[in-house]
Motif scaffolding. Structure first.
Motif, mmCIF file in Angstrom:
data_model
loop_
_atom_site.group_PDB
_atom_site.id
_atom_site.type_symbol
_atom_site.label_atom_id
_atom_site.label_comp_id
_atom_site.label_asym_id
_atom_site.label_seq_id
_atom_site.Cartn_x
_atom_site.Cartn_y
_atom_site.Cartn_z
ATOM 1 N N ASP A 186 0.811 -1.212 0.000
ATOM 2 C CA ASP A 186 0.000 0.000 0.000
ATOM 3 C C ASP A 186 0.846 1.263 0.000
ATOM 4 O OD1 ASP A 186 -2.273 -1.616 0.164
ATOM 5 O OD2 ASP A 186 -2.224 -1.614 2.366
ATOM 6 N N TRP A 187 0.341 2.256 -0.747
ATOM 7 C CA TRP A 187 0.922 3.598 -0.709
ATOM 8 C C TRP A 187 -0.086 4.542 -0.084
ATOM 9 C CZ3 TRP A 187 5.885 3.602 -1.516
ATOM 10 C CH2 TRP A 187 6.461 2.686 -2.399
ATOM 11 N N PRO A 188 0.334 5.406 0.843
ATOM 12 C CA PRO A 188 1.718 5.615 1.260
ATOM 13 C C PRO A 188 2.233 4.470 2.132
ATOM 14 C CG PRO A 188 0.261 6.893 2.657
ATOM 15 C CD PRO A 188 -0.606 6.291 1.578
ATOM 16 N N ARG A 189 3.538 4.414 2.298
ATOM 17 C CA ARG A 189 4.154 3.455 3.210
ATOM 18 C C ARG A 189 4.013 4.029 4.623
ATOM 19 N NH1 ARG A 189 4.014 0.003 -0.755
ATOM 20 N NH2 ARG A 189 5.980 -0.826 -1.582
ATOM 21 N N GLN A 190 2.939 3.647 5.276
ATOM 22 C CA GLN A 190 2.596 4.256 6.560
ATOM 23 C C GLN A 190 3.658 3.996 7.623
ATOM 24 O OE1 GLN A 190 -0.060 6.348 6.880
ATOM 25 N NE2 GLN A 190 0.920 6.843 8.840
ATOM 26 N N GLU A 191 4.316 2.845 7.553
ATOM 27 C CA GLU A 191 5.363 2.544 8.528
ATOM 28 C C GLU A 191 6.502 3.553 8.456
ATOM 29 O OE1 GLU A 191 6.138 -1.972 8.765
ATOM 30 O OE2 GLU A 191 4.800 -1.699 7.037
ATOM 31 N N LEU A 192 6.844 3.984 7.248
ATOM 32 C CA LEU A 192 7.899 4.997 7.104
ATOM 33 C C LEU A 192 7.431 6.340 7.650
ATOM 34 C CD1 LEU A 192 9.371 4.316 3.534
ATOM 35 C CD2 LEU A 192 10.182 3.474 5.743
ATOM 36 N N THR A 193 6.179 6.685 7.353
ATOM 37 C CA THR A 193 5.639 7.950 7.865
ATOM 38 C C THR A 193 5.607 7.942 9.385
ATOM 39 O OG1 THR A 193 4.302 8.238 5.867
ATOM 40 C CG2 THR A 193 3.643 9.480 7.807
ATOM 41 N N ASP A 194 5.223 6.814 9.973
ATOM 42 C CA ASP A 194 5.190 6.716 11.437
ATOM 43 C C ASP A 194 6.583 6.894 12.022
ATOM 44 O OD1 ASP A 194 2.473 6.306 11.305
ATOM 45 O OD2 ASP A 194 2.601 4.124 11.556
ATOM 46 N N ARG A 195 7.588 6.301 11.388
ATOM 47 C CA ARG A 195 8.954 6.439 11.898
ATOM 48 C C ARG A 195 9.440 7.877 11.793
ATOM 49 N NH1 ARG A 195 11.344 0.782 9.318
ATOM 50 N NH2 ARG A 195 9.541 -0.397 10.083
ATOM 51 N N PHE A 241 11.764 12.378 13.881
ATOM 52 C CA PHE A 241 12.294 13.614 13.308
ATOM 53 C C PHE A 241 11.407 14.832 13.573
ATOM 54 C CE2 PHE A 241 13.906 10.107 10.657
ATOM 55 C CZ PHE A 241 15.278 10.292 10.850
ATOM 56 N N HIS A 242 10.697 14.834 14.667
ATOM 57 C CA HIS A 242 9.861 15.989 15.020
ATOM 58 C C HIS A 242 10.672 17.288 14.906
ATOM 59 C CE1 HIS A 242 6.597 18.105 17.016
ATOM 60 N NE2 HIS A 242 7.525 18.751 17.708
ATOM 61 N N PRO A 243 10.080 18.371 14.317
ATOM 62 C CA PRO A 243 8.670 18.546 13.934
ATOM 63 C C PRO A 243 8.326 18.053 12.539
ATOM 64 C CG PRO A 243 9.857 20.581 13.583
ATOM 65 C CD PRO A 243 10.857 19.621 14.165
ATOM 66 N N PHE A 244 9.249 17.370 11.877
ATOM 67 C CA PHE A 244 8.991 16.908 10.512
ATOM 68 C C PHE A 244 8.097 15.673 10.531
ATOM 69 C CE2 PHE A 244 13.065 19.098 10.330
ATOM 70 C CZ PHE A 244 12.872 19.951 9.264
ATOM 71 N N THR A 245 7.326 15.515 9.466
ATOM 72 C CA THR A 245 6.494 14.326 9.292
ATOM 73 C C THR A 245 6.979 13.497 8.110
ATOM 74 O OG1 THR A 245 4.940 15.554 7.891
ATOM 75 C CG2 THR A 245 4.478 15.469 10.269
ATOM 76 N N MET A 246 8.141 13.833 7.568
ATOM 77 C CA MET A 246 8.697 13.064 6.456
ATOM 78 C C MET A 246 10.152 12.714 6.765
ATOM 79 S SD MET A 246 9.284 15.947 3.526
ATOM 80 C CE MET A 246 9.953 17.553 3.943
ATOM 81 N N LEU A 247 10.600 11.643 6.141
ATOM 82 C CA LEU A 247 11.970 11.199 6.326
ATOM 83 C C LEU A 247 12.944 12.211 5.726
ATOM 84 C CD1 LEU A 247 11.447 7.476 5.334
ATOM 85 C CD2 LEU A 247 11.977 8.304 7.633
ATOM 86 N N PRO A 248 14.158 12.284 6.281
ATOM 87 C CA PRO A 248 15.169 13.155 5.693
ATOM 88 C C PRO A 248 15.821 12.494 4.485
ATOM 89 C CG PRO A 248 16.103 11.993 7.552
ATOM 90 C CD PRO A 248 14.653 11.578 7.476
ATOM 91 N N VAL A 249 16.810 13.146 3.928
ATOM 92 C CA VAL A 249 17.615 12.536 2.882
ATOM 93 C C VAL A 249 18.335 11.312 3.467
ATOM 94 C CG1 VAL A 249 19.601 14.011 3.418
ATOM 95 C CG2 VAL A 249 19.388 13.031 1.137
ATOM 96 N N PRO A 250 18.433 10.205 2.719
ATOM 97 C CA PRO A 250 19.220 9.076 3.227
ATOM 98 C C PRO A 250 20.682 9.484 3.431
ATOM 99 C CG PRO A 250 17.911 8.420 1.319
ATOM 100 C CD PRO A 250 17.842 9.913 1.404
ATOM 101 N N THR A 251 21.322 8.877 4.410
ATOM 102 C CA THR A 251 22.747 9.079 4.672
ATOM 103 C C THR A 251 23.462 7.746 4.516
ATOM 104 O OG1 THR A 251 22.733 8.549 7.037
ATOM 105 C CG2 THR A 251 22.042 10.798 6.401
ATOM 106 N N PRO A 252 24.772 7.712 4.616
ATOM 107 C CA PRO A 252 25.477 6.420 4.564
ATOM 108 C C PRO A 252 24.993 5.425 5.610
ATOM 109 C CG PRO A 252 27.044 8.195 4.242
ATOM 110 C CD PRO A 252 25.737 8.846 4.605
ATOM 111 N N CYS A 253 24.354 5.912 6.681
ATOM 112 C CA CYS A 253 23.815 5.017 7.710
ATOM 113 C C CYS A 253 22.670 4.167 7.177
ATOM 114 C CB CYS A 253 23.351 5.824 8.916
ATOM 115 S SG CYS A 253 24.676 6.731 9.735
ATOM 116 N N GLU A 254 22.097 4.526 6.046
ATOM 117 C CA GLU A 254 21.000 3.747 5.444
ATOM 118 C C GLU A 254 21.517 2.777 4.379
ATOM 119 O OE1 GLU A 254 19.673 5.872 8.035
ATOM 120 O OE2 GLU A 254 20.074 7.304 6.431
ATOM 121 N N HIS A 255 22.790 2.429 4.453
ATOM 122 C CA HIS A 255 23.360 1.470 3.497
ATOM 123 C C HIS A 255 22.689 0.110 3.617
ATOM 124 C CE1 HIS A 255 26.318 -1.070 1.428
ATOM 125 N NE2 HIS A 255 26.229 -1.864 2.480
#
Length: 618
Positions: free
Chosen positions: A91-100, A105-119
């Motif tokens: 399903d879209w949106p990927r609610q699990e990502l939005t929840d994380r 990342f408060h006050p943001f409701t969206m993920l940031p840019v990926p970093t090398p930590c997301e390898h």
């Protein structure tokens, strides 16, 4: 607190490993629990713990020696639901990502840019044009890091057809623009997203913006240098002091280039400081957190293949920036009016770089002369990647590799977005399909929404919860939005006459649209009028410049044509995705092309706000 240095003395890959090592050290207690039944991973972890001192920078020698083990550990960890793994990959949106995102990342409701930590091991992220075959184990989204192998010699590229050469990367050497200034800033949004700005005066926020965002890439510095393709185009050869008259080459900054980021980069504020959430025990997820600014118009990567297309200038002109900013505000407003759960990536500011195309020098990306080059400063964001067998990393929900009808547009967020935009007469389609419906048809019916053949150019983040990049949107004449946003009927008619063959074929099959455009439902009469108008449009120098191609006159056209005239070939225009956008003559579009009639600061925001439909009552 660790920092991303302004210059990578040991190279970007070593710096990636250092960042990854910091996360592993932070999470080492949880890693032991997660990998309790994985002896080989525990062995890597023990070796890492014995070799790493968190209080000392990892040496280049140690980083190279530990890199493979660090990445194996990190990939295994990231693929679990403790970090990047998700359960629902349908399903879209990927609610699990939005929840994380909301949790972390408060006050943001969206993920940031990926970093090398997301390898992750690339085979779990995508198929690589047949290189990998782990579709059943696909991570399910685009929030992961694809590092460029050190041995790769080919230039970087971010076109869908060459996505094998499209990578994420840390990048250093961005040079400070001496001549930059703030044209517009949303101080309220900045203070909300960056609490350290809460008590600063607007003028101090301006200085903060310039010190954190007013940079161009090392690759762009080369292009502005003597011998570079933009040295004379931007008149650097005539500026006192030359290149050093506009750039402080001693003040450098590093950032993150997201794959398919093109001319944008993400800068970490506060001298590159970052930290990690959670205590590392697994009680809550650990992610890298930092103040971040996404900046569009910073130039091309030093290793990018920009010479294959002269339009890849790396720069952003002011008119396009204003257009995108205004349309982002408009799309956000209609989403608010409709109470939609999806939202947009918002603009913090537009900065004047102090650079402009010289008189008589055309911007290769637009065909206009004298254009001012700016930087758009936006909220940091990730990009959608919606299918294991996908091939476009830019977040565009076209060319996704999905089976038709593409779920990312047909259902979920994509369908909700299309419903709302269609309701308000907004489109980012190559062909606005609502125009071609019978007069008594409901454009919001399920049957109408099932038709995605108009090719909506929607761009979204990894969770498909936030839209971005609005320069290809336009408002149709019949829209219920305020008049300032609507193109004229005349512009619509011209666009239909110049568009692709499929548009013309559909036009002849629509009696109501024939009547609207040509004043008749009779195909033979309409065809004669179409040919007359095409010849007239082909005599307009502006239309000829915007067209992708022309053809010689046919014998049947010679009587009404001028001697030596050519005829525009219907098709995509040279600079825009479609003629509906190219010929948009709305009051807003004219204002943007005229660079806001000279307005700066609050006047820009006030002008756009005055054109927007009324906000819903809270």
């Amino acid at each position: 607190m660790p920092k991303l240095p302004a210059v990578f003395k040991d190279g970007a890959l070593v710096e990636e490993t250092r960042m990854q090592a910091q996360l592993l050290w932070h999470c080492r207690q949880h890693l032991r629990a997660v990998f309790a039944s994985e002896p080989s991973l525990l062995q890597h972890l023990s070796h890492f713990e014995a070799s790493f001192d968190p209080d000392q920078p990892l040496s280049a020698t140690a980083a190279n020696e530990l890199a493979a083990g660090i990445r194996e550990l990190l990939s295994a960890y990231n693929l679990t639901t403790h970090r990047l793994g998700i359960e629902n990959k349908q399903d879209w949106p990927r609610q699990e990502l939005t929840d994380r995102a909301r949790e972390t990342f408060h006050p943001f409701t969206m993920l940031p840019v990926p970093t090398p930590c997301e390898h992750i091991d690339e085979s779990f992220g995508w198929w690589g044009w047949g290189s990998h075959c782990k579709k059943e184990q696909w991570i399910g989204h685009g929030f992961w890091w694809r590092s460029r192998p050190s041995e790769l010699a080919e230039p970087l590229d971010n076109m869908a057809g060459s996505s094998m050469h499209d990578f994420d990367g840390l990048e250093d050497g961005f040079a400070r623009l001496k001549t930059a200034s703030v044209l517009m800033a949303d101080y309220s949004l900045l203070r909300n997203d960056f609490p350290e700005l809460a008590l600063l005066a607007d003028s101090d926020v301006d200085e903060w913006l310039l010190s954190n965002a007013a940079f161009i890439s090392e690759g762009q510095v080369q292009r502005l240098s003597p011998g570079g393709d933009h040295h004379k185009l931007l008149g650097i050869d005539k500026i006192p002091g030359g290149l050093e008259g506009v750039l402080d080459l001693e003040q450098r900054r590093s950032g993150i280039r997201q794959r398919s980021g093109g001319r944008a980069a993400t800068f970490l504020v506060n001298d590159g400081e970052y930290a990690f959430t959670g205590d590392g025990s697994g009680g809550s997820r650990s992610f890298l957190v930092a103040g971040m600014l996404d900046v569009k118009g910073v130039g091309t990567h030093i290793a990018s293949d920009h010479s294959s297309n002269v339009r890849n200038t790396g720069l952003l002109n002011y008119a396009d920036a204003l257009r995108e900013f205004g349309l982002q505000r408009l799309v956000q407003r209609v989403a608010d009016i409709e109470g939609e759960p999806w939202t947009t990536v918002k603009f913090y500011a537009i900065l004047d770089t102090g650079l402009a195309y010289s008189d008589g020098q055309l911007n290769p990306a637009t065909g206009w002369s004298g254009e001012k080059c700016v930087l758009c400063v936006r909220q940091r964001q990730s990009r959608a990647f919606v299918a294991y067998e996908g091939y476009n990393f830019s977040g565009v929900l076209l060319m996704t590799g999905e089976e038709c009808p593409a779920p990312s547009q047909f259902a979920g967020t994509g369908r909700r977005v299309r419903r709302v935009l269609t309701k308000h007469g907004l489109s980012s389609e190559f062909q606005p399909k609502a125009l071609f419906l019978p007069e008594d048809a409901d454009p919001l019916s399920e049957a109408a929404l099932d038709d995605i053949s108009g090719n909506w150019n929607l761009q979204a983040d990894a969770a498909l919860s936030h839209l971005m990049d609005f320069s290809d949107y336009y408002v149709l004449p019949s829209s219920t939005l305020p008049p300032a946003w609507r193109m004229s009927e005349a512009a619509l008619s011209k666009a239909l006459c110049l568009e692709r063959s499929q548009v013309l074929e559909d036009l002849w099959q629509s009696p109501s649209l024939l009547r609207r455009v040509f004043g008749t439902e009779d195909v033979e009469t309409a065809t004669k009028e179409y040919k007359r108008r095409l010849l007239a449009l082909s005599r307009d120098p502006k239309m000829l410049e915007a067209a992708s191609g022309t053809r010689p006159l046919e014998a049947s056209e010679e009587q009404e044509a001028e001697p030596g005239q050519v005829v525009i070939k219907p098709g995509k225009p040279k600079y825009c995705q479609c003629w509906f956008m190219e010929l948009d003559d709305s009051e807003f579009s004219k204002w943007a092309l005229n660079e806001g009639n000279g307005a700066v600061g609050p006047a820009l925001l006030q002008r756009i706000e005055a054109w927007l439909p009324a906000a819903p009552s809270t």
